[in-house]
Design a protein around this motif. Sequence first.
Motif, PDB file in Angstrom:
ATOM      1  N   PRO A  65      26.847  32.624  44.398  1.00 18.74           N
ATOM      2  CA  PRO A  65      27.928  33.541  43.999  1.00 18.74           C
ATOM      3  C   PRO A  65      28.567  33.167  42.669  1.00 18.74           C
ATOM      4  O   PRO A  65      28.926  34.054  41.881  1.00 18.74           O
ATOM      5  CB  PRO A  65      28.929  33.427  45.149  1.00 18.74           C
ATOM      6  N   SER A  66      28.716  31.863  42.411  1.00 16.44           N
ATOM      7  CA  SER A  66      29.379  31.442  41.168  1.00 16.44           C
ATOM      8  C   SER A  66      28.574  31.854  39.944  1.00 16.44           C
ATOM      9  O   SER A  66      29.146  32.222  38.909  1.00 16.44           O
ATOM     10  CB  SER A  66      29.591  29.927  41.173  1.00 16.44           C
ATOM     11  N   VAL A  67      27.257  31.792  40.043  1.00 19.99           N
ATOM     12  CA  VAL A  67      26.403  32.202  38.927  1.00 19.99           C
ATOM     13  C   VAL A  67      26.495  33.705  38.720  1.00 19.99           C
ATOM     14  O   VAL A  67      26.651  34.184  37.589  1.00 19.99           O
ATOM     15  CB  VAL A  67      24.939  31.783  39.173  1.00 19.99           C
ATOM     16  N   ARG A  68      26.407  34.450  39.811  1.00 18.32           N
ATOM     17  CA  ARG A  68      26.510  35.907  39.711  1.00 18.32           C
ATOM     18  C   ARG A  68      27.836  36.312  39.074  1.00 18.32           C
ATOM     19  O   ARG A  68      27.881  37.149  38.167  1.00 18.32           O
ATOM     20  CB  ARG A  68      26.383  36.556  41.098  1.00 18.32           C
ATOM     21  N   ASP A  69      28.909  35.694  39.537  1.00 22.96           N
ATOM     22  CA  ASP A  69      30.244  36.061  39.052  1.00 22.96           C
ATOM     23  C   ASP A  69      30.437  35.694  37.580  1.00 22.96           C
ATOM     24  O   ASP A  69      31.034  36.459  36.804  1.00 22.96           O
ATOM     25  CB  ASP A  69      31.318  35.389  39.900  1.00 22.96           C
ATOM     26  N   SER A  70      29.943  34.516  37.181  1.00 26.34           N
ATOM     27  CA  SER A  70      30.141  34.086  35.791  1.00 26.34           C
ATOM     28  C   SER A  70      29.355  34.964  34.831  1.00 26.34           C
ATOM     29  O   SER A  70      29.862  35.326  33.755  1.00 26.34           O
ATOM     30  CB  SER A  70      29.740  32.616  35.620  1.00 26.34           C
ATOM     31  N   LEU A  71      28.136  35.334  35.210  1.00 26.24           N
ATOM     32  CA  LEU A  71      27.351  36.219  34.356  1.00 26.24           C
ATOM     33  C   LEU A  71      27.984  37.614  34.291  1.00 26.24           C
ATOM     34  O   LEU A  71      28.040  38.229  33.224  1.00 26.24           O
ATOM     35  CB  LEU A  71      25.916  36.327  34.877  1.00 26.24           C
ATOM     36  N   GLN A  72      28.464  38.087  35.430  1.00 23.58           N
ATOM     37  CA  GLN A  72      29.113  39.399  35.445  1.00 23.58           C
ATOM     38  C   GLN A  72      30.342  39.405  34.547  1.00 23.58           C
ATOM     39  O   GLN A  72      30.572  40.369  33.804  1.00 23.58           O
ATOM     40  CB  GLN A  72      29.500  39.773  36.871  1.00 23.58           C
ATOM     41  N   THR A  73      31.122  38.336  34.580  1.00 24.61           N
ATOM     42  CA  THR A  73      32.317  38.249  33.745  1.00 24.61           C
ATOM     43  C   THR A  73      31.950  38.233  32.271  1.00 24.61           C
ATOM     44  O   THR A  73      32.529  38.975  31.458  1.00 24.61           O
ATOM     45  CB  THR A  73      33.133  36.990  34.096  1.00 24.61           C
ATOM     46  N   LEU A  74      30.986  37.385  31.907  1.00 23.03           N
ATOM     47  CA  LEU A  74      30.565  37.275  30.511  1.00 23.03           C
ATOM     48  C   LEU A  74      30.021  38.599  29.983  1.00 23.03           C
ATOM     49  O   LEU A  74      30.441  39.082  28.919  1.00 23.03           O
ATOM     50  CB  LEU A  74      29.495  36.191  30.376  1.00 23.03           C
ATOM     51  N   LEU A  75      29.106  39.197  30.729  1.00 23.14           N
ATOM     52  CA  LEU A  75      28.465  40.428  30.259  1.00 23.14           C
ATOM     53  C   LEU A  75      29.421  41.617  30.317  1.00 23.14           C
ATOM     54  O   LEU A  75      29.374  42.501  29.461  1.00 23.14           O
ATOM     55  CB  LEU A  75      27.206  40.692  31.087  1.00 23.14           C
ATOM     56  N   GLY A  76      30.297  41.616  31.323  1.00 23.53           N
ATOM     57  CA  GLY A  76      31.279  42.689  31.427  1.00 23.53           C
ATOM     58  C   GLY A  76      32.225  42.709  30.241  1.00 23.53           C
ATOM     59  O   GLY A  76      32.647  43.772  29.776  1.00 23.53           O
ATOM     60  N   MET A  77      32.553  41.513  29.728  1.00 25.78           N
ATOM     61  CA  MET A  77      33.435  41.425  28.561  1.00 25.78           C
ATOM     62  C   MET A  77      32.795  42.040  27.322  1.00 25.78           C
ATOM     63  O   MET A  77      33.481  42.393  26.368  1.00 25.78           O
ATOM     64  CB  MET A  77      33.784  39.955  28.282  1.00 25.78           C
ATOM     65  N   HIS A  78      31.458  42.159  27.331  1.00 25.19           N
ATOM     66  CA  HIS A  78      30.748  42.709  26.178  1.00 25.19           C
ATOM     67  C   HIS A  78      30.225  44.121  26.460  1.00 25.19           C
ATOM     68  O   HIS A  78      29.297  44.598  25.797  1.00 25.19           O
ATOM     69  CB  HIS A  78      29.611  41.776  25.775  1.00 25.19           C
ATOM     70  N   GLY A  79      30.798  44.760  27.465  1.00 27.11           N
ATOM     71  CA  GLY A  79      30.533  46.169  27.678  1.00 27.11           C
ATOM     72  C   GLY A  79      29.373  46.528  28.575  1.00 27.11           C
ATOM     73  O   GLY A  79      28.995  47.698  28.663  1.00 27.11           O
TER      74      GLY A  79
END
Length: 204
Positions: free
Chosen positions: A12-26
Amino acid sequence: MPSRIAIVDDEPSVRDSLQTLLGMHGFYCKLFESGDAFLATQRNDFDCVFLDIRMPGRDGLQTLVEYRKGIAPKPVIMMSGHADISIAVKAMRLGAINFFEKPFQKGRILEAVSEAMQVSRDMQRALENKVDLQVRMEQLTPRERDVARLICAGLLNKQIAHELGISVRTVETHRGNLMSKMGVRTVAALVSILPISGLDGIDG
Protein backbone atom coordinates in the motif's frame (compact mmCIF):
# COMPACT_ATOMS: atom_id res chain seq x y z
CA MET A 1 -8.80 14.31 -19.94
CA PRO A 2 -5.74 13.45 -17.79
CA SER A 3 -3.55 10.53 -18.72
CA ARG A 4 -4.46 7.35 -16.83
CA ILE A 5 -1.85 5.23 -15.06
CA ALA A 6 -2.33 1.81 -13.46
CA ILE A 7 -0.19 1.11 -10.37
CA VAL A 8 0.05 -2.60 -9.59
CA ASP A 9 1.82 -3.40 -6.31
CA ASP A 10 0.95 -5.38 -3.19
CA GLU A 11 2.52 -2.74 -0.91
CA PRO A 12 0.00 0.00 0.00
CA SER A 13 2.79 2.47 0.81
CA VAL A 14 4.26 2.12 -2.68
CA ARG A 15 0.89 2.49 -4.36
CA ASP A 16 0.06 5.56 -2.28
CA SER A 17 3.43 7.28 -2.79
CA LEU A 18 3.33 6.82 -6.55
CA GLN A 19 -0.28 8.01 -6.68
CA THR A 20 0.65 11.13 -4.71
CA LEU A 21 3.68 11.92 -6.87
CA LEU A 22 1.93 11.35 -10.19
CA GLY A 23 -1.29 13.01 -9.06
CA MET A 24 0.66 16.18 -8.28
CA HIS A 25 1.72 16.25 -11.94
CA GLY A 26 -1.77 15.85 -13.35
CA PHE A 27 -2.02 12.08 -13.85
CA TYR A 28 -5.03 10.01 -12.83
CA CYS A 29 -3.95 6.80 -11.06
CA LYS A 30 -5.89 3.61 -10.40
CA LEU A 31 -4.43 1.24 -7.81
CA PHE A 32 -4.31 -2.56 -7.88
CA GLU A 33 -2.98 -4.85 -5.15
CA SER A 34 -2.16 -7.76 -7.48
CA GLY A 35 -1.52 -8.69 -11.09
CA ASP A 36 -4.67 -10.80 -11.08
CA ALA A 37 -6.79 -7.81 -10.01
CA PHE A 38 -5.25 -5.67 -12.76
CA LEU A 39 -5.78 -8.30 -15.47
CA ALA A 40 -9.44 -8.60 -14.46
CA THR A 41 -10.09 -4.94 -15.40
CA GLN A 42 -10.49 -3.09 -18.68
CA ARG A 43 -6.74 -3.00 -19.29
CA ASN A 44 -6.93 -0.81 -22.38
CA ASP A 45 -8.22 2.08 -20.26
CA PHE A 46 -4.67 3.04 -19.24
CA ASP A 47 -1.86 4.96 -20.94
CA CYS A 48 0.90 3.45 -18.78
CA VAL A 49 1.30 0.67 -16.21
CA PHE A 50 3.59 0.48 -13.16
CA LEU A 51 4.03 -3.20 -12.34
CA ASP A 52 5.79 -4.75 -9.34
CA ILE A 53 7.80 -7.95 -9.74
CA ARG A 54 7.03 -9.80 -6.52
CA MET A 55 3.34 -10.11 -5.67
CA PRO A 56 1.05 -12.83 -4.33
CA GLY A 57 -0.60 -14.95 -7.01
CA ARG A 58 0.57 -14.09 -10.52
CA ASP A 59 3.94 -12.31 -10.25
CA GLY A 60 4.95 -9.25 -12.22
CA LEU A 61 6.68 -11.07 -15.08
CA GLN A 62 3.73 -13.42 -15.53
CA THR A 63 1.36 -10.44 -15.46
CA LEU A 64 3.52 -8.65 -18.03
CA VAL A 65 3.42 -11.62 -20.40
CA GLU A 66 -0.36 -11.92 -20.07
CA TYR A 67 -0.89 -8.19 -20.50
CA ARG A 68 1.27 -8.11 -23.64
CA LYS A 69 -1.01 -10.71 -25.24
CA GLY A 70 -3.81 -8.14 -25.36
CA ILE A 71 -4.62 -5.74 -28.17
CA ALA A 72 -2.20 -2.81 -28.26
CA PRO A 73 -0.85 -3.10 -24.70
CA LYS A 74 0.41 0.21 -23.34
CA PRO A 75 3.93 0.88 -21.97
CA VAL A 76 4.88 -1.01 -18.79
CA ILE A 77 7.37 0.21 -16.19
CA MET A 78 8.57 -2.62 -13.94
CA MET A 79 9.67 -2.12 -10.34
CA SER A 80 11.07 -4.25 -7.54
CA GLY A 81 12.53 -3.97 -4.07
CA HIS A 82 14.68 -7.05 -4.66
CA ALA A 83 15.87 -6.63 -8.21
CA ASP A 84 18.89 -8.13 -9.89
CA ILE A 85 20.31 -7.65 -13.37
CA SER A 86 18.93 -10.92 -14.74
CA ILE A 87 15.37 -10.03 -13.70
CA ALA A 88 15.68 -6.54 -15.16
CA VAL A 89 16.99 -7.91 -18.46
CA LYS A 90 14.20 -10.48 -18.61
CA ALA A 91 11.56 -7.83 -17.95
CA MET A 92 12.90 -5.63 -20.75
CA ARG A 93 12.99 -8.55 -23.17
CA LEU A 94 9.39 -9.35 -22.28
CA GLY A 95 8.39 -5.84 -23.33
CA ALA A 96 8.82 -3.52 -20.34
CA ILE A 97 10.14 -0.10 -21.35
CA ASN A 98 11.86 0.66 -18.03
CA PHE A 99 12.84 -0.94 -14.73
CA PHE A 100 13.26 0.67 -11.31
CA GLU A 101 14.52 -0.62 -8.01
CA LYS A 102 12.79 0.66 -4.87
CA PRO A 103 13.05 3.18 -3.28
CA PHE A 104 12.49 5.46 -6.25
CA GLN A 105 14.09 8.72 -7.29
CA LYS A 106 11.19 11.06 -8.07
CA GLY A 107 12.95 12.72 -10.98
CA ARG A 108 13.66 9.43 -12.72
CA ILE A 109 10.08 8.27 -12.24
CA LEU A 110 8.74 11.42 -13.88
CA GLU A 111 11.21 11.05 -16.76
CA ALA A 112 10.10 7.42 -17.26
CA VAL A 113 6.43 8.44 -17.27
CA SER A 114 7.15 11.16 -19.82
CA GLU A 115 8.81 8.59 -22.09
CA ALA A 116 5.94 6.15 -21.55
CA MET A 117 3.39 8.78 -22.55
CA GLN A 118 5.30 9.47 -25.75
CA VAL A 119 5.28 5.75 -26.54
CA SER A 120 1.56 5.62 -25.77
CA ARG A 121 0.91 8.50 -28.17
CA ASP A 122 2.97 6.79 -30.88
CA MET A 123 0.91 3.64 -30.37
CA GLN A 124 -2.35 5.54 -30.62
CA ARG A 125 -1.25 7.09 -33.89
CA ALA A 126 -0.28 3.62 -35.10
CA LEU A 127 -3.72 2.26 -34.24
CA GLU A 128 -5.37 5.14 -36.08
CA ASN A 129 -3.14 4.64 -39.12
CA LYS A 130 -2.81 0.86 -39.27
CA VAL A 131 -2.82 0.67 -43.06
CA ASP A 132 -0.13 3.33 -43.29
CA LEU A 133 1.96 1.45 -40.73
CA GLN A 134 1.74 -1.78 -42.71
CA VAL A 135 2.85 0.11 -45.83
CA ARG A 136 5.84 1.39 -43.86
CA MET A 137 6.69 -2.17 -42.82
CA GLU A 138 6.72 -3.27 -46.45
CA GLN A 139 9.34 -0.62 -47.18
CA LEU A 140 11.86 -2.26 -44.85
CA THR A 141 14.74 -4.08 -46.51
CA PRO A 142 15.42 -7.72 -45.52
CA ARG A 143 18.41 -6.58 -43.45
CA GLU A 144 16.35 -3.90 -41.69
CA ARG A 145 13.83 -6.61 -40.82
CA ASP A 146 16.67 -8.71 -39.39
CA VAL A 147 17.81 -5.80 -37.24
CA ALA A 148 14.23 -5.05 -36.14
CA ARG A 149 13.70 -8.67 -35.11
CA LEU A 150 16.86 -8.70 -33.00
CA ILE A 151 16.18 -5.29 -31.45
CA CYS A 152 12.80 -6.56 -30.35
CA ALA A 153 14.43 -9.67 -28.92
CA GLY A 154 16.34 -7.37 -26.58
CA LEU A 155 19.78 -7.50 -28.23
CA LEU A 156 22.17 -4.55 -28.12
CA ASN A 157 23.87 -3.16 -31.23
CA LYS A 158 27.09 -5.08 -30.56
CA GLN A 159 25.17 -8.34 -30.12
CA ILE A 160 23.17 -7.71 -33.30
CA ALA A 161 26.39 -7.06 -35.21
CA HIS A 162 27.82 -10.38 -34.02
CA GLU A 163 24.59 -12.24 -34.82
CA LEU A 164 24.39 -10.88 -38.36
CA GLY A 165 28.12 -10.78 -39.10
CA ILE A 166 28.18 -7.03 -39.78
CA SER A 167 29.80 -4.02 -38.13
CA VAL A 168 28.27 -2.08 -35.26
CA ARG A 169 28.25 1.04 -37.44
CA THR A 170 26.24 -0.83 -40.08
CA VAL A 171 23.78 -1.94 -37.40
CA GLU A 172 23.41 1.68 -36.29
CA THR A 173 22.70 2.75 -39.87
CA HIS A 174 20.05 0.04 -40.38
CA ARG A 175 18.56 0.86 -36.99
CA GLY A 176 18.23 4.54 -37.83
CA ASN A 177 16.70 3.76 -41.21
CA LEU A 178 14.10 1.34 -39.89
CA MET A 179 13.08 3.64 -37.04
CA SER A 180 12.61 6.45 -39.56
CA LYS A 181 10.60 4.25 -41.93
CA MET A 182 8.37 2.98 -39.12
CA GLY A 183 7.79 6.52 -37.86
CA VAL A 184 8.85 5.92 -34.25
CA ARG A 185 11.33 7.73 -32.03
CA THR A 186 12.24 5.02 -29.51
CA VAL A 187 12.90 1.29 -29.37
CA ALA A 188 10.08 1.03 -26.82
CA ALA A 189 7.64 2.44 -29.36
CA LEU A 190 8.91 0.06 -32.04
CA VAL A 191 8.42 -2.96 -29.80
CA SER A 192 4.98 -1.76 -28.73
CA ILE A 193 3.61 -1.42 -32.26
CA LEU A 194 4.71 -4.86 -33.46
CA PRO A 195 1.27 -6.49 -33.13
CA ILE A 196 -0.23 -3.54 -35.02
CA SER A 197 2.32 -3.34 -37.84
CA GLY A 198 2.75 -7.02 -38.58
CA LEU A 199 6.43 -6.95 -37.65
CA ASP A 200 5.74 -9.27 -34.74
CA GLY A 201 7.16 -12.68 -35.41
CA ILE A 202 9.18 -11.73 -38.49
CA ASP A 203 11.73 -14.40 -39.24
CA GLY A 204 14.16 -12.40 -41.34
